[in-house]
Design a protein around this motif. Sequence first.
Motif, PDB file in Angstrom:
ATOM      1  N   SER A  29       0.827  -1.201   0.000  1.00  0.00           N
ATOM      2  CA  SER A  29       0.000   0.000   0.000  1.00  0.00           C
ATOM      3  C   SER A  29       0.866   1.259   0.000  1.00  0.00           C
ATOM      4  O   SER A  29       0.414   2.317  -0.426  1.00  0.00           O
ATOM      5  CB  SER A  29      -0.936   0.006   1.211  1.00  0.00           C
ATOM      6  N   ASN A  30       2.109   1.168   0.449  1.00  0.00           N
ATOM      7  CA  ASN A  30       3.047   2.287   0.449  1.00  0.00           C
ATOM      8  C   ASN A  30       4.337   1.800  -0.204  1.00  0.00           C
ATOM      9  O   ASN A  30       5.129   1.093   0.422  1.00  0.00           O
ATOM     10  CB  ASN A  30       3.295   2.772   1.876  1.00  0.00           C
ATOM     11  N   SER A  31       4.562   2.155  -1.453  1.00  0.00           N
ATOM     12  CA  SER A  31       5.686   1.619  -2.221  1.00  0.00           C
ATOM     13  C   SER A  31       7.056   2.062  -1.713  1.00  0.00           C
ATOM     14  O   SER A  31       8.060   1.454  -2.070  1.00  0.00           O
ATOM     15  CB  SER A  31       5.539   1.989  -3.695  1.00  0.00           C
ATOM     16  N   GLN A  32       7.132   3.065  -0.852  1.00  0.00           N
ATOM     17  CA  GLN A  32       8.439   3.505  -0.352  1.00  0.00           C
ATOM     18  C   GLN A  32       9.102   2.439   0.532  1.00  0.00           C
ATOM     19  O   GLN A  32      10.300   2.477   0.746  1.00  0.00           O
ATOM     20  CB  GLN A  32       8.339   4.831   0.395  1.00  0.00           C
ATOM     21  N   TYR A  33       8.331   1.454   0.999  1.00  0.00           N
ATOM     22  CA  TYR A  33       8.894   0.384   1.830  1.00  0.00           C
ATOM     23  C   TYR A  33       9.300  -0.841   1.019  1.00  0.00           C
ATOM     24  O   TYR A  33       9.832  -1.798   1.553  1.00  0.00           O
ATOM     25  CB  TYR A  33       7.889  -0.041   2.906  1.00  0.00           C
ATOM     26  N   ARG A  34       9.059  -0.832  -0.290  1.00  0.00           N
ATOM     27  CA  ARG A  34       9.329  -2.001  -1.127  1.00  0.00           C
ATOM     28  C   ARG A  34      10.772  -2.473  -1.028  1.00  0.00           C
ATOM     29  O   ARG A  34      11.026  -3.652  -0.818  1.00  0.00           O
ATOM     30  CB  ARG A  34       8.964  -1.735  -2.580  1.00  0.00           C
ATOM     31  N   SER A  35      11.737  -1.588  -1.176  1.00  0.00           N
ATOM     32  CA  SER A  35      13.139  -2.025  -1.153  1.00  0.00           C
ATOM     33  C   SER A  35      13.532  -2.554   0.229  1.00  0.00           C
ATOM     34  O   SER A  35      14.309  -3.504   0.333  1.00  0.00           O
ATOM     35  CB  SER A  35      14.078  -0.898  -1.591  1.00  0.00           C
ATOM     36  N   ASN A  36      12.979  -1.980   1.296  1.00  0.00           N
ATOM     37  CA  ASN A  36      13.266  -2.490   2.643  1.00  0.00           C
ATOM     38  C   ASN A  36      12.735  -3.903   2.829  1.00  0.00           C
ATOM     39  O   ASN A  36      13.416  -4.770   3.382  1.00  0.00           O
ATOM     40  CB  ASN A  36      12.671  -1.579   3.720  1.00  0.00           C
ATOM     41  N   LEU A  37      11.510  -4.148   2.369  1.00  0.00           N
ATOM     42  CA  LEU A  37      10.916  -5.469   2.534  1.00  0.00           C
ATOM     43  C   LEU A  37      11.593  -6.506   1.643  1.00  0.00           C
ATOM     44  O   LEU A  37      11.787  -7.643   2.045  1.00  0.00           O
ATOM     45  CB  LEU A  37       9.408  -5.426   2.258  1.00  0.00           C
ATOM     46  N   ALA A  38      12.000  -6.116   0.444  1.00  0.00           N
ATOM     47  CA  ALA A  38      12.650  -7.052  -0.475  1.00  0.00           C
ATOM     48  C   ALA A  38      14.104  -7.321  -0.097  1.00  0.00           C
ATOM     49  O   ALA A  38      14.641  -8.383  -0.387  1.00  0.00           O
ATOM     50  CB  ALA A  38      12.582  -6.514  -1.904  1.00  0.00           C
ATOM     51  N   GLY A  39      14.747  -6.378   0.576  1.00  0.00           N
ATOM     52  CA  GLY A  39      16.180  -6.455   0.866  1.00  0.00           C
ATOM     53  C   GLY A  39      16.554  -7.452   1.958  1.00  0.00           C
ATOM     54  O   GLY A  39      15.713  -8.167   2.505  1.00  0.00           O
ATOM     55  N   GLY A  40      17.833  -7.469   2.268  1.00  0.00           N
ATOM     56  CA  GLY A  40      18.407  -8.440   3.209  1.00  0.00           C
ATOM     57  C   GLY A  40      17.812  -8.405   4.602  1.00  0.00           C
ATOM     58  O   GLY A  40      17.669  -9.446   5.240  1.00  0.00           O
ATOM     59  N   ASP A  41      17.464  -7.213   5.110  1.00  0.00           N
ATOM     60  CA  ASP A  41      16.832  -7.145   6.428  1.00  0.00           C
ATOM     61  C   ASP A  41      15.363  -7.548   6.373  1.00  0.00           C
ATOM     62  O   ASP A  41      14.764  -7.882   7.385  1.00  0.00           O
ATOM     63  CB  ASP A  41      16.935  -5.725   7.007  1.00  0.00           C
ATOM     64  N   GLY A  42      14.785  -7.508   5.180  1.00  0.00           N
ATOM     65  CA  GLY A  42      13.379  -7.883   4.998  1.00  0.00           C
ATOM     66  C   GLY A  42      13.255  -9.351   4.640  1.00  0.00           C
ATOM     67  O   GLY A  42      13.791 -10.233   5.329  1.00  0.00           O
ATOM     68  N   LEU A  43      12.610  -9.626   3.526  1.00  0.00           N
ATOM     69  CA  LEU A  43      12.397 -11.010   3.094  1.00  0.00           C
ATOM     70  C   LEU A  43      13.594 -11.611   2.372  1.00  0.00           C
ATOM     71  O   LEU A  43      13.626 -12.809   2.136  1.00  0.00           O
ATOM     72  CB  LEU A  43      11.165 -11.088   2.182  1.00  0.00           C
TER      73      LEU A  43
END
Length: 181
Positions: A78-92
């Motif tokens: 719902s908020n695309s600014q978090y996409r890279s955080n969620l996809a990255g190493g600390d995320g998924l």
Amino acid sequence: MRRLLLAAALTAICAAPAIAQDWALDRAASSVEFEASAFNTPLTGAFEQFSAEIRLDPADLAGARIDASVDTSSFALSNSQYRSNLAGGDGLAVEAHPQARFVSQDIRAVEGGYEAVGELSIKGETQPLTLPFTLEIDGDRAVANAAFTIERASFGVGGGSWSDVGPDVTVTLHIEADRAG
């Protein structure tokens, strides 16, 4: 002799164990959604690519099995600014762990529906999970709905920079499937 063969065949058919029913996922009618909070604001999303092998007959739960997976890179937020955080190493960590998976061979009838007791694997971490769900079967169509909450840190999701992200993620499933074979 013919009567003896007929009696033997009927006995074999009646004594054969029940065979659980296989279901073919209707992905277009199904959804895998999630909700968390970031900075005290709801953050919602959905996975667009997922699959499931489902064997389930309410009359033969001993033969039931669910093996479901999600393509971790296929999420929309719902908020695309978090996409890279969620996809990255600390995320998924979607490049290193392209799939999350739930497997259950222990499905039970409970008051108000069913529970699938199994294991959920996300980002290389596997945890036990009891998945409560409702199930409606109408002819050759089955519809199941479920919601459960996980602690993201139990799966190594979220690092030090995630201090403003809530600890829990609620996953909501709507699964529609057609009787196979």
